[in-house]
Design a protein around this motif. Sequence first.
Motif, PDB file in Angstrom:
ATOM      1  N   TRP A  30       0.835  -1.192   0.000  1.00  0.00           N
ATOM      2  CA  TRP A  30       0.000   0.000   0.000  1.00  0.00           C
ATOM      3  C   TRP A  30       0.873   1.246   0.000  1.00  0.00           C
ATOM      4  CZ3 TRP A  30       1.016   2.976   4.236  1.00  0.00           C
ATOM      5  CH2 TRP A  30       1.420   2.345   5.414  1.00  0.00           C
ATOM      6  N   ASN A  64       0.381   5.772   0.626  1.00  0.00           N
ATOM      7  CA  ASN A  64      -0.487   6.921   0.830  1.00  0.00           C
ATOM      8  C   ASN A  64       0.302   8.210   0.671  1.00  0.00           C
ATOM      9  OD1 ASN A  64       0.594   7.833   3.414  1.00  0.00           O
ATOM     10  ND2 ASN A  64      -0.571   6.216   4.410  1.00  0.00           N
ATOM     11  N   ARG A  96       0.172  12.209   2.139  1.00  0.00           N
ATOM     12  CA  ARG A  96      -0.385  13.055   3.197  1.00  0.00           C
ATOM     13  C   ARG A  96       0.101  14.488   3.023  1.00  0.00           C
ATOM     14  NH1 ARG A  96      -1.297   9.848   8.182  1.00  0.00           N
ATOM     15  NH2 ARG A  96      -0.641   7.730   7.741  1.00  0.00           N
ATOM     16  N   VAL A 111      -4.266  12.257   5.562  1.00  0.00           N
ATOM     17  CA  VAL A 111      -4.143  11.421   4.360  1.00  0.00           C
ATOM     18  C   VAL A 111      -5.024  12.010   3.265  1.00  0.00           C
ATOM     19  CG1 VAL A 111      -4.548   9.140   3.355  1.00  0.00           C
ATOM     20  CG2 VAL A 111      -3.611   9.325   5.665  1.00  0.00           C
ATOM     21  N   TRP A 165      -4.619  10.760  -0.141  1.00  0.00           N
ATOM     22  CA  TRP A 165      -4.792   9.708  -1.153  1.00  0.00           C
ATOM     23  C   TRP A 165      -4.151   8.438  -0.628  1.00  0.00           C
ATOM     24  CZ3 TRP A 165      -1.161   6.834  -3.897  1.00  0.00           C
ATOM     25  CH2 TRP A 165      -1.652   6.101  -4.977  1.00  0.00           C
ATOM     26  N   GLN A 166      -4.779   7.302  -0.941  1.00  0.00           N
ATOM     27  CA  GLN A 166      -4.179   6.015  -0.587  1.00  0.00           C
ATOM     28  C   GLN A 166      -4.607   4.966  -1.600  1.00  0.00           C
ATOM     29  OE1 GLN A 166      -5.360   5.389   3.435  1.00  0.00           O
ATOM     30  NE2 GLN A 166      -7.513   5.074   2.958  1.00  0.00           N
TER      31      GLN A 166
END
Length: 149
Positions: free
Chosen positions: A18, A20, A22, A29, A31-32
């Motif tokens: 994963w 993200n 920030r 956050v 977008w992830q």
Amino acid sequence: MASKPQAAEIMSGFKLNWMNLRDASSGKVLWQSSEDVSKPDKEHVARVPKKILKCKSVSREVNFSSKMPIEKLRLEQRVYFNGAVLEEWYFEFGFVIPDSTNTWQSIIEAAPAQDMLPASALSGNVVIETSFYDNALLVSTSSVRVFYV
């Protein structure tokens, strides 16, 4: 001496779990994704909120796993706008323990506000090409087309 079979072996056991992005000032956050954008078999797509372009700096957090040891994991990223290199970024993680999962955080400083292009011009026209290296050995190159939404 490193070889291309060694790169293929590293890549076969490498997974980006994963990632993200920030606002580095607030820690929020923006977008992830859990898509493995390290895979070179296609152009990946990221739909990122356009408000990220207003951040003075962005924190990128990546969680990855590797079955193989990597002596010196490093990334070279090129940001292309309409096919021309706009920016280049270099990051170094260092040694990766075999059969490990790791989290890597990097800070990316924004260009001055007066030098920023609007989201409407950038959206769909920006491709981030990431080359993954083990020291001098190129392991993989992948690309992500960015849409600002």
